[in-house]
Design a protein around this motif. Structure first.
Motif, PDB file in Angstrom:
ATOM      1  N   ASP A 182       1.104   4.150  -2.924  1.00  0.00           N
ATOM      2  CA  ASP A 182       0.946   5.574  -2.604  1.00  0.00           C
ATOM      3  C   ASP A 182       2.165   6.373  -3.064  1.00  0.00           C
ATOM      4  O   ASP A 182       2.033   7.462  -3.632  1.00  0.00           O
ATOM      5  CB  ASP A 182       0.745   5.759  -1.094  1.00  0.00           C
ATOM      6  N   TYR A 206      -8.627  -7.804   2.375  1.00  0.00           N
ATOM      7  CA  TYR A 206      -7.917  -6.786   1.600  1.00  0.00           C
ATOM      8  C   TYR A 206      -8.353  -6.863   0.139  1.00  0.00           C
ATOM      9  O   TYR A 206      -8.558  -7.947  -0.406  1.00  0.00           O
ATOM     10  CB  TYR A 206      -6.409  -7.000   1.688  1.00  0.00           C
ATOM     11  N   THR A 242      -5.085   1.316  -5.112  1.00  0.00           N
ATOM     12  CA  THR A 242      -4.763   1.325  -3.695  1.00  0.00           C
ATOM     13  C   THR A 242      -5.303   0.046  -3.077  1.00  0.00           C
ATOM     14  O   THR A 242      -6.010  -0.722  -3.741  1.00  0.00           O
ATOM     15  CB  THR A 242      -5.369   2.558  -2.993  1.00  0.00           C
ATOM     16  N   ILE A 243      -4.960  -0.200  -1.836  1.00  0.00           N
ATOM     17  CA  ILE A 243      -5.478  -1.376  -1.130  1.00  0.00           C
ATOM     18  C   ILE A 243      -6.464  -0.903  -0.081  1.00  0.00           C
ATOM     19  O   ILE A 243      -6.141  -0.041   0.747  1.00  0.00           O
ATOM     20  CB  ILE A 243      -4.343  -2.187  -0.471  1.00  0.00           C
ATOM     21  N   LYS A 254       0.835  -1.208   0.000  1.00  0.00           N
ATOM     22  CA  LYS A 254       0.000   0.000   0.000  1.00  0.00           C
ATOM     23  C   LYS A 254       0.869   1.257   0.000  1.00  0.00           C
ATOM     24  O   LYS A 254       0.601   2.219  -0.733  1.00  0.00           O
ATOM     25  CB  LYS A 254      -0.934   0.015   1.207  1.00  0.00           C
TER      26      LYS A 254
END
Length: 220
Positions: free
Chosen positions: A55, A70, A62-63, A51
């Protein structure tokens, strides 16, 4: 002769990203650990690392932690553009159906009659739509006369609204907070709803109360 493709070594982060992509739906840390042959703590750390990596490189993905697992998902900032990719059947929920869904989410488990008392209208069509979309499901029967069906939300509901558990739902305002911003007509309606709910609670308690010995029917 055709050139032999160079074999690319994939890192653990790359493998995790591929697994989440292929899964589509949320997948638990325990299941990921089994697939990756890691322990659960190591898997959770790897997810956090992936993640952060997404970012850091400003990825469009994204997670999210959703429905107890998840999920690799589109970043909200990119959704408006990604939405142009597909022309799908419009599955928007009408305002009355959304009101019904909100009542189920915050009051579950709840019966159809209880929803109708709160909304003041019949809700067959709204319930049917929500069942078709798998946002709600039958979760049991209420232990009162007639044993009406109880409704609750589903994992699909959690995924659609980006919620990990029902505890993540925002808190409802108190009665005083809700009444503070109402005009005279709205206040009258609000008080009627409160009276209906109080009467329903009293009826439910009476129906669920065990029969006293003197009230028991005589043995045949």
């Amino acid at each position: 002769m055709p050139e032999t493709a160079e074999r690319i070594e994939i890192s653990q982060l790359g493998v995790l990203e591929a697994v989440l992509f292929a899964a589509g739906n949320p997948i638990t840390a325990a299941e990921l650990a089994r697939i990756l042959q890691l322990d659960v703590l190591g898997t959770q750390n790897l997810v956090a690392e992936l993640k952060s990596d997404l970012d850091r490189r400003h990825s469009g993905l994204t997670i999210r932690q959703v429905a107890g697992g998840y999920q690799l998902a589109t970043r909200p900032e990119a959704f408006a553009i990604v939405e142009r990719l597909s022309e799908v059947v419009d599955r928007k929920i009408s305002a009355p159906t959304m009101e019904t869904l909100s009542i189920v989410a915050f009051k579950q488990p709840i019966t159809k009659a209880e929803i109708e008392q709160i909304r003041g209208v019949r809700v067959e069509r709204a319930l049917q739509k929500l069942l078709e979309l798998e946002l709600i499901a039958e979760v049991g029967r209420k232990n009162v006369l007639g044993r009406p069906i109880l409704y609750g939300t589903t994992e699909t509901f959690l995924r659609c609204f980006g919620i990990n558990t029902l505890e993540d739902l925002p808190e409802l305002p108190t009665t005083e907070e809700a009444a503070a911003g109402l005009d005279a007509e709205q206040m009258e309606l609000f008080q009627e709803v409160q009276q209906l709910q109080s009467q329903n609670d009293a009826d439910t308690e009476e129906q669920e109360a065990p029969m006293a010995h003197d009230d028991m029917p005589p043995a045949e």
